[in-house]
Design a protein around this motif. Sequence first.
Motif, PDB file in Angstrom:
ATOM      1  N   LYS A 164      23.011 -16.686  66.098  1.00  0.00           N
ATOM      2  CA  LYS A 164      23.987 -17.572  66.730  1.00  0.00           C
ATOM      3  C   LYS A 164      25.427 -17.113  66.508  1.00  0.00           C
ATOM      4  N   LEU A 165      25.653 -16.417  65.401  1.00  0.00           N
ATOM      5  CA  LEU A 165      27.037 -16.209  64.965  1.00  0.00           C
ATOM      6  C   LEU A 165      27.692 -15.016  65.649  1.00  0.00           C
ATOM      7  N   ARG A 166      28.924 -15.211  66.029  1.00  0.00           N
ATOM      8  CA  ARG A 166      29.666 -14.193  66.775  1.00  0.00           C
ATOM      9  C   ARG A 166      30.305 -13.198  65.814  1.00  0.00           C
ATOM     10  N   LEU A 167      30.228 -11.930  66.219  1.00  0.00           N
ATOM     11  CA  LEU A 167      30.650 -10.857  65.315  1.00  0.00           C
ATOM     12  C   LEU A 167      32.151 -10.860  65.038  1.00  0.00           C
ATOM     13  N   LEU A 168      32.955 -10.844  66.107  1.00  0.00           N
ATOM     14  CA  LEU A 168      34.377 -10.531  65.925  1.00  0.00           C
ATOM     15  C   LEU A 168      35.157 -11.601  65.170  1.00  0.00           C
ATOM     16  N   SER A 226      31.304 -13.427  61.900  1.00  0.00           N
ATOM     17  CA  SER A 226      30.589 -12.613  60.909  1.00  0.00           C
ATOM     18  C   SER A 226      31.458 -11.516  60.297  1.00  0.00           C
ATOM     19  N   ALA A 227      32.206 -10.782  61.130  1.00  0.00           N
ATOM     20  CA  ALA A 227      32.963  -9.641  60.595  1.00  0.00           C
ATOM     21  C   ALA A 227      34.051 -10.071  59.598  1.00  0.00           C
ATOM     22  N   PRO A 228      34.835 -11.116  59.889  1.00  0.00           N
ATOM     23  CA  PRO A 228      35.838 -11.521  58.887  1.00  0.00           C
ATOM     24  C   PRO A 228      35.197 -11.933  57.557  1.00  0.00           C
ATOM     25  N   ILE A 244      38.032 -19.715  60.754  1.00  0.00           N
ATOM     26  CA  ILE A 244      37.848 -18.329  60.313  1.00  0.00           C
ATOM     27  C   ILE A 244      38.865 -17.470  61.062  1.00  0.00           C
ATOM     28  N   PHE A 245      39.470 -16.492  60.378  1.00  0.00           N
ATOM     29  CA  PHE A 245      40.466 -15.667  61.068  1.00  0.00           C
ATOM     30  C   PHE A 245      40.344 -14.196  60.668  1.00  0.00           C
ATOM     31  N   LEU A 285      33.260  -9.190  73.791  1.00  0.00           N
ATOM     32  CA  LEU A 285      34.119 -10.008  72.933  1.00  0.00           C
ATOM     33  C   LEU A 285      33.346 -11.075  72.152  1.00  0.00           C
ATOM     34  N   HIS A 286      32.360 -11.690  72.805  1.00  0.00           N
ATOM     35  CA  HIS A 286      31.659 -12.803  72.155  1.00  0.00           C
ATOM     36  C   HIS A 286      30.263 -12.393  71.671  1.00  0.00           C
ATOM     37  N   ALA A 287      30.089 -11.085  71.408  1.00  0.00           N
ATOM     38  CA  ALA A 287      28.769 -10.595  70.980  1.00  0.00           C
ATOM     39  C   ALA A 287      28.345 -11.238  69.655  1.00  0.00           C
ATOM     40  N   ARG A 288      27.040 -11.451  69.528  1.00  0.00           N
ATOM     41  CA  ARG A 288      26.484 -12.046  68.303  1.00  0.00           C
ATOM     42  C   ARG A 288      25.731 -10.983  67.505  1.00  0.00           C
TER      43      ARG A 288
END
Length: 357
Positions: free
Chosen positions: A285-289, A292-294, A149-150, A321-324
Amino acid sequence: MSSNENPTLSISHELALDRDCTTLSRHVLQQLQSFGPNAQDLSALMNRIALAGKLIARRLSRAGLMEDALGFTGDVNVQGEAVKKMDLYANEVFISVFKQSGLVCRLASEEMETPYYIPENCPIGRYSLLYDPIDGSSNVDINLNVGSIFSIRQQTGDDPDQTGQDLLQDGHQQLAAGYILYGPSTVLVYSIGKGVHAFTLDPSLGEFILSEENIKIPRHGPVYSVNEGNFWQWDDALRDFTRYVHRHEGYTARYSGALVGDIHRILFQGGVFLYPGTLKNSQGKLRLLYESAPLAYLIEQAGGRASTGRQTLLDVVPTHLHARTPLIIGSQEDVELVESFIEERDRQHDEELIPTS
Ligand code: AHM
Ligand code: MG
């Protein structure tokens, strides 16, 4: 035209040839209708992502035959998760591909506690790449689909202590986002804010070729995709939703253990993917930046919706940076249905709090 030429045949050949020629970098320039410096940058960035995807796909396709490609490294990453050799390899592929690009000043990923700086690119580059090099790592060792994911952001502020503080912004700030799905074929899906487009890797050409343009997610679909093994850990609203789909005709469960694959299915066929908060992880579990956001950016571009359940996902500003965040994403109507169960439980909860005189 000579007498033995078939006009229908030549038109279809022309169309096929035109399609074969629509490479990713050409498509980016077409989308932006510009050859200006920003368009050139985005085109070059997408080209680099595609190169990383090709390198990762090549290793995955032969991993079972190689010493040292599969299994764990023995290390634990910043999330407390055991690192797989493919995680490490893919993380390094992105770094090495972007070191040579001259465009990206820093990279932030699931596998690195703080961003990786490329000082020589910083004066001119000032783009940041956020990525999950191998999403769905539990699938790697059993030869099932995984993804990358990018997300690309423009660096807007200074980051003197190099911890990525200025990256803590909402998802609307993304310039481009997408994923690469390593399945029976390798597919790259991207958006630069002008619709969602899919490219399939043609191994004989070594190029990603346009395979589906302007993808629109159905307003409603049959799939619900969630790890129901966590049912006991969810709050009541999520259990209400799950009971609803169990009791109504027209729903079907699909869950692969790799977000990218599940989202890809939903993008084309409609439905909803959920990773809600659990007892163990209230933010899921999933990280935002970089997860999830992409995907939220992509799904919104395709006409769908992404939410935490109580807030539009792209509005969320991460605290680190690693917020979920909890993630509910997919077809507009299906995401709204889940949100309606949450709203109803919140309403009941508020009512209980009102003291009776
Ligand atoms: P990873 O990036 O470490 O592989 O974790 C993310 C993955 C997602 O792809 C997938 O949806 C989810 O974790 C599966 O988690 P679980 O096994 O808890 O259902
Ligand atoms: Mg992941």
